[in-house]
Enzyme design. Sequence first.
Site, PDB file in Angstrom:
ATOM      1  N   PRO A 106      76.910  35.204  42.320  1.00 26.16           N
ATOM      2  CA  PRO A 106      76.246  35.841  43.456  1.00 26.16           C
ATOM      3  C   PRO A 106      74.846  36.304  43.042  1.00 26.16           C
ATOM      4  O   PRO A 106      74.698  37.164  42.181  1.00 26.16           O
ATOM      5  CB  PRO A 106      77.145  37.027  43.805  1.00 26.16           C
ATOM      6  N   ARG A 150      80.966  33.901  47.282  1.00 26.25           N
ATOM      7  CA  ARG A 150      80.011  34.034  46.180  1.00 26.25           C
ATOM      8  C   ARG A 150      80.360  35.256  45.326  1.00 26.25           C
ATOM      9  O   ARG A 150      80.157  35.268  44.124  1.00 26.25           O
ATOM     10  CB  ARG A 150      78.599  34.158  46.735  1.00 26.25           C
ATOM     11  N   ARG A 157      67.037  27.484  56.168  1.00 21.68           N
ATOM     12  CA  ARG A 157      68.038  26.932  57.106  1.00 21.68           C
ATOM     13  C   ARG A 157      67.787  27.484  58.510  1.00 21.68           C
ATOM     14  O   ARG A 157      67.874  26.760  59.503  1.00 21.68           O
ATOM     15  CB  ARG A 157      69.447  27.327  56.648  1.00 21.68           C
ATOM     16  N   GLY A 208      70.436  22.660  38.956  1.00 20.35           N
ATOM     17  CA  GLY A 208      69.392  22.589  37.935  1.00 20.35           C
ATOM     18  C   GLY A 208      68.750  21.209  37.861  1.00 20.35           C
ATOM     19  O   GLY A 208      67.520  21.083  37.821  1.00 20.35           O
ATOM     20  N   ASP A 261      68.523  30.538  52.943  1.00 19.40           N
ATOM     21  CA  ASP A 261      69.051  30.936  54.254  1.00 19.40           C
ATOM     22  C   ASP A 261      67.904  30.992  55.273  1.00 19.40           C
ATOM     23  O   ASP A 261      68.055  30.572  56.426  1.00 19.40           O
ATOM     24  CB  ASP A 261      69.718  32.311  54.151  1.00 19.40           C
ATOM     25  N   HIS A 298      72.542  37.308  49.827  1.00 17.74           N
ATOM     26  CA  HIS A 298      72.685  35.858  50.018  1.00 17.74           C
ATOM     27  C   HIS A 298      74.191  35.623  50.097  1.00 17.74           C
ATOM     28  O   HIS A 298      74.864  35.421  49.078  1.00 17.74           O
ATOM     29  CB  HIS A 298      72.063  35.103  48.836  1.00 17.74           C
TER      30      HIS A 298
HETATM   31  P1  NAD Z   1      77.259  23.106  38.117  1.00 19.35           P
HETATM   32  O1  NAD Z   1      78.634  23.448  37.651  1.00 19.35           O
HETATM   33  O2  NAD Z   1      76.959  21.716  38.552  1.00 19.35           O
HETATM   34  O3  NAD Z   1      76.218  23.464  36.964  1.00 19.35           O
HETATM   35  C1  NAD Z   1      76.286  24.607  36.186  1.00 19.35           C
HETATM   36  C2  NAD Z   1      75.776  24.234  34.808  1.00 19.35           C
HETATM   37  O4  NAD Z   1      75.700  25.457  34.053  1.00 19.35           O
HETATM   38  C3  NAD Z   1      76.693  23.277  34.070  1.00 19.35           C
HETATM   39  O5  NAD Z   1      75.941  22.139  33.674  1.00 19.35           O
HETATM   40  C4  NAD Z   1      77.178  24.098  32.876  1.00 19.35           C
HETATM   41  O6  NAD Z   1      77.369  23.325  31.718  1.00 19.35           O
HETATM   42  C5  NAD Z   1      76.044  25.078  32.712  1.00 19.35           C
HETATM   43  N1  NAD Z   1      76.382  26.304  31.958  1.00 19.35           N
HETATM   44  C6  NAD Z   1      77.471  27.073  32.050  1.00 19.35           C
HETATM   45  N2  NAD Z   1      77.384  28.091  31.178  1.00 19.35           N
HETATM   46  C7  NAD Z   1      76.211  27.947  30.534  1.00 19.35           C
HETATM   47  C8  NAD Z   1      75.545  28.681  29.516  1.00 19.35           C
HETATM   48  N3  NAD Z   1      76.088  29.778  28.976  1.00 19.35           N
HETATM   49  N4  NAD Z   1      74.322  28.253  29.098  1.00 19.35           N
HETATM   50  C9  NAD Z   1      73.772  27.130  29.618  1.00 19.35           C
HETATM   51  N5  NAD Z   1      74.364  26.401  30.585  1.00 19.35           N
HETATM   52  C10 NAD Z   1      75.554  26.824  31.022  1.00 19.35           C
HETATM   53  O7  NAD Z   1      76.907  24.168  39.258  1.00 19.35           O
HETATM   54  P2  NAD Z   1      75.757  24.007  40.357  1.00 19.35           P
HETATM   55  O8  NAD Z   1      76.307  23.371  41.574  1.00 19.35           O
HETATM   56  O9  NAD Z   1      74.535  23.476  39.716  1.00 19.35           O
HETATM   57  O10 NAD Z   1      75.525  25.540  40.740  1.00 19.35           O
HETATM   58  C11 NAD Z   1      74.922  26.427  39.820  1.00 19.35           C
HETATM   59  C12 NAD Z   1      74.844  27.820  40.418  1.00 19.35           C
HETATM   60  O11 NAD Z   1      73.921  27.823  41.504  1.00 19.35           O
HETATM   61  C13 NAD Z   1      76.172  28.326  41.000  1.00 19.35           C
HETATM   62  O12 NAD Z   1      76.349  29.691  40.680  1.00 19.35           O
HETATM   63  C14 NAD Z   1      75.994  28.153  42.489  1.00 19.35           C
HETATM   64  O13 NAD Z   1      76.813  29.031  43.239  1.00 19.35           O
HETATM   65  C15 NAD Z   1      74.522  28.498  42.597  1.00 19.35           C
HETATM   66  N6  NAD Z   1      73.873  28.118  43.849  1.00 19.35           N
HETATM   67  C16 NAD Z   1      72.992  29.007  44.345  1.00 19.35           C
HETATM   68  C17 NAD Z   1      72.355  28.761  45.544  1.00 19.35           C
HETATM   69  C18 NAD Z   1      71.404  29.797  46.079  1.00 19.35           C
HETATM   70  O14 NAD Z   1      70.959  29.720  47.237  1.00 19.35           O
HETATM   71  N7  NAD Z   1      71.035  30.785  45.295  1.00 19.35           N
HETATM   72  C19 NAD Z   1      72.612  27.566  46.235  1.00 19.35           C
HETATM   73  C20 NAD Z   1      73.492  26.648  45.673  1.00 19.35           C
HETATM   74  C21 NAD Z   1      74.130  26.946  44.471  1.00 19.35           C
END
Ligand code: NAD
Length: 317
Positions: A124, A91, A154, A17, A151, A178
Site C-alpha cells: 500500500p 492493498r 483514470r 518496474g 487514479d 490510493h
Molecule cells: P511483481 O511481483 O511483478 O514484481 C515485484 C518484483 O519485486 C519482483 O521482480 C521481485 O523479485 C522483486 N523484489 C521482491 N523483493 C525484493 C527486494 N527485497 N529487493 C529487490 N527486489 C525485490 O509485482 P508488480 O506487479 O511489478 O507490482 C509491484 C508493486 O507495485 C506491488 O506492490 C503492486 O501492488 C504495486 N502497484 C502499484 C500501483 C500504484 O498505483 N501505486 C499500481 C500497480 C501496482
Amino acid sequence: MLKRVNRVALIGTGFVGSSYAFALLNQGITEELVLIDLNKEKAEGDAMDLNHGLPFAPSRTKIWYGSNTDCGNADLVVITAGANQKPGETRLDLVEKNTRIFKGIVEEIMASGFDGIFLVATNPVDILTYAVWKFSGLPKERVIGSGTILDTARFRFLLGEYFDVDTRNVHAYIIGEHGDTELPVWSRADIAGLSISEWTKNKDGFNQEDLNQLFLNVRDAAYHIIERKGATFYGIAMGLVRLTKAILQNENSVLTVSAYLEGEYGQKDIYIGVPAVVNRNGIRKIVELDLNDDEREKFTNSVNVLKNTMEPVFKNI
Ligand code: NAD
C-alpha cells in the site's frame, strides 16, 4: 571534464518496474538507469533486452543491472519491489509483508551513501512511502509516493470519454488513500475552465448517476484489471515516468502524489494522495484544495483508515 548525468535506480523489475524501465527508455528521460531486483537474472535479462532497443530510442541511456550499493550516486531511486496484490486481496493486506521488505531495502540504500529522492509505487503506497521516510531519515520533501497519480489519470480519462473531450483538457483530482477510501474532488473538477455542473447545464444525456458510477469504475479499476490480466502495470509505469520527468527536469508540475502532511487539510503525520508541486528538490509545495464538507469528511475518513492500519505495523517493526 565529465558532465554530471542523471542516474535513476530502479528497485524491483517485475511487471511495474520493467514497464517503467521500458517507458523511461522510450521517452529518453534519464542518462543512466540501473536495474535492481532480488531476482538478479530477471534484472540482468531486462538490462540486456532494453539495451538491444537503444538504437530505436530517442536518446542514449546507459542501462545495466546492479545492486542496492549502486544507489549511492543515484539522483532518484524508484521502488516497485515487493509482493503485489493477489485477486481479492486489498492493498492494505500487503502492508506488513512489504514494510518488512522495505526496511531491508532502504537501510542498504542509505548505507550506500544515497542522498537523492525516493519515489515509491509499491502498495500500500501511502504507508510504504511513510515507511521509506521513517527508515531513510531523509527530509519529507525528498520522499514521494505515486499516491493517486494513476487514479487521477483514470478519472481524467473516463471523464474525457464521457464528455467526449480530450483527457488533457480535463482537470480533476482523486485524493486520499490510493485504495478503497479515495475520493473524487467534484467541487474543483473542471473542463476547459467550466465546472462539471456548468458543463452539464441545459444539456441532455448527462446525469449524476453516470458520474457516480464513473468514480466507482476509477476506484475499483485495479480490481477489474487484476480479474482480467492478473496485474496492472502500464498505467502506473507511465505515471512514474511522468513523475520522474517532473523531478529530473525541474518542472514544478502539479501531480497527485503521496505527500507528507503537516497541518495541510487539517491533518498531520501522514503520507496521503494530494496535489503537489513537484520539482528537482522533490515536493516543493502541497496544493490545498478548498474541499466542501462532504469531501473533507471523506478525506478525514481516508486518513483515519490509513492511520489505523499503520499503527500496529510500525509498533512491531
Ligand atoms: P511483481 O511481483 O511483478 O514484481 C515485484 C518484483 O519485486 C519482483 O521482480 C521481485 O523479485 C522483486 N523484489 C521482491 N523483493 C525484493 C527486494 N527485497 N529487493 C529487490 N527486489 C525485490 O509485482 P508488480 O506487479 O511489478 O507490482 C509491484 C508493486 O507495485 C506491488 O506492490 C503492486 O501492488 C504495486 N502497484 C502499484 C500501483 C500504484 O498505483 N501505486 C499500481 C500497480 C501496482
